[in-house]
Design a protein around this motif. Structure first.
Motif, PDB file in Angstrom:
ATOM      1  N   ASP A   1       0.836  -1.203   0.000  1.00  0.00           N
ATOM      2  CA  ASP A   1       0.000   0.000   0.000  1.00  0.00           C
ATOM      3  C   ASP A   1       0.874   1.258   0.000  1.00  0.00           C
ATOM      4  N   GLU A   2       1.934   1.239   0.774  1.00  0.00           N
ATOM      5  CA  GLU A   2       2.840   2.387   0.834  1.00  0.00           C
ATOM      6  C   GLU A   2       3.573   2.547  -0.492  1.00  0.00           C
ATOM      7  N   ASP A   3       3.975   1.457  -1.100  1.00  0.00           N
ATOM      8  CA  ASP A   3       4.630   1.516  -2.413  1.00  0.00           C
ATOM      9  C   ASP A   3       3.686   2.126  -3.451  1.00  0.00           C
ATOM     10  N   LEU A   4       2.432   1.732  -3.395  1.00  0.00           N
ATOM     11  CA  LEU A   4       1.437   2.264  -4.325  1.00  0.00           C
ATOM     12  C   LEU A   4       1.222   3.754  -4.095  1.00  0.00           C
ATOM     13  N   ARG A   5       1.175   4.183  -2.831  1.00  0.00           N
ATOM     14  CA  ARG A   5       1.014   5.611  -2.518  1.00  0.00           C
ATOM     15  C   ARG A   5       2.202   6.421  -3.038  1.00  0.00           C
ATOM     16  N   ARG A   6       3.396   5.891  -2.849  1.00  0.00           N
ATOM     17  CA  ARG A   6       4.587   6.598  -3.337  1.00  0.00           C
ATOM     18  C   ARG A   6       4.586   6.680  -4.858  1.00  0.00           C
ATOM     19  N   LEU A   7       4.224   5.585  -5.498  1.00  0.00           N
ATOM     20  CA  LEU A   7       4.172   5.574  -6.956  1.00  0.00           C
ATOM     21  C   LEU A   7       3.136   6.576  -7.465  1.00  0.00           C
ATOM     22  N   LYS A   8       1.980   6.617  -6.820  1.00  0.00           N
ATOM     23  CA  LYS A   8       0.939   7.573  -7.208  1.00  0.00           C
ATOM     24  C   LYS A   8       1.425   8.999  -6.990  1.00  0.00           C
TER      25      LYS A   8
ATOM     26  N   ASP B   1       4.523  10.074  -6.967  1.00  0.00           N
ATOM     27  CA  ASP B   1       5.535  10.358  -7.993  1.00  0.00           C
ATOM     28  C   ASP B   1       4.867  10.675  -9.332  1.00  0.00           C
ATOM     29  N   TYR B   2       3.851   9.912  -9.681  1.00  0.00           N
ATOM     30  CA  TYR B   2       3.151  10.131 -10.946  1.00  0.00           C
ATOM     31  C   TYR B   2       2.420  11.479 -10.930  1.00  0.00           C
ATOM     32  N   ASP B   3       1.767  11.816  -9.824  1.00  0.00           N
ATOM     33  CA  ASP B   3       1.085  13.108  -9.717  1.00  0.00           C
ATOM     34  C   ASP B   3       2.077  14.259  -9.860  1.00  0.00           C
ATOM     35  N   ASN B   4       3.231  14.137  -9.221  1.00  0.00           N
ATOM     36  CA  ASN B   4       4.265  15.174  -9.343  1.00  0.00           C
ATOM     37  C   ASN B   4       4.746  15.289 -10.782  1.00  0.00           C
TER      38      ASN B   4
END
Length: 149
Positions: free
Chosen positions: A16-23, A25-28
């Motif tokens: 879940d944390e990996d997914l949040r970080r990936l999201k 990063d993508y938003d940025n």
């Protein structure tokens, strides 16, 4: 202190944390790309508008000579309207306070009727797009006489 798999710290962060970080990063990335595209668009528009300033100068000279009539007048008006819709703004009017950032003084005189430096004649109109100055207005400036020393 021991870290659990879901607290987002350490090399074993949960999925879940990996997914949040990936999201995040993508938003940025999306925001950065959007900002860069806007900047490129502004530069491109400014470059095109800057290249058209001699055309606007020719139209101004033709207006002063009374040659902007009939169909040519309609074309000139339409061109100015369309360039305005792209953000082109003209400035420089007699009576404006002289601002060395916006005005280029090409003439100078002293006058007892002014209390601060004032543009008394506009030799060439200035233009900007948003906050970007494309060209300063070329003006003749009147300044009050020096006070008693």
């Amino acid at each position: 202190m021991a870290h659990s798999a879901g607290d987002g710290e350490g090399p074993h962060a949960g999925p879940d944390e990996d997914l949040r970080r990936l999201k995040a990063d993508y938003d940025n990335y999306r925001r950065r790309v959007h900002r860069d595209r806007l900047a490129v668009r502004e530069i491109a528009v400014s470059n095109v508008l800057g290249r058209l300033l001699p055309v606007l100068d020719a139209i101004d000279r033709a207006r002063v000579a009374g040659e902007v009539v009939d169909g040519f007048g309609a074309v000139a008006d339409l061109l100015e309207t369309e360039l305005g819709s792209l953000g082109l703004q003209s400035f420089g009017e007699p009576g404006d306070a002289f601002d060395p950032v916006l005005h280029l003084a090409v003439g100078y005189t002293r006058s007892t009727v002014v209390t601060e430096p004032i543009c008394i004649e506009v030799v060439r109109t200035g233009y900007r797009v948003g906050d970007q100055l494309l060209r300063p207005a070329e003006v003749v400036v009147a300044e009050p006489p020096p006070g008693p020393v």
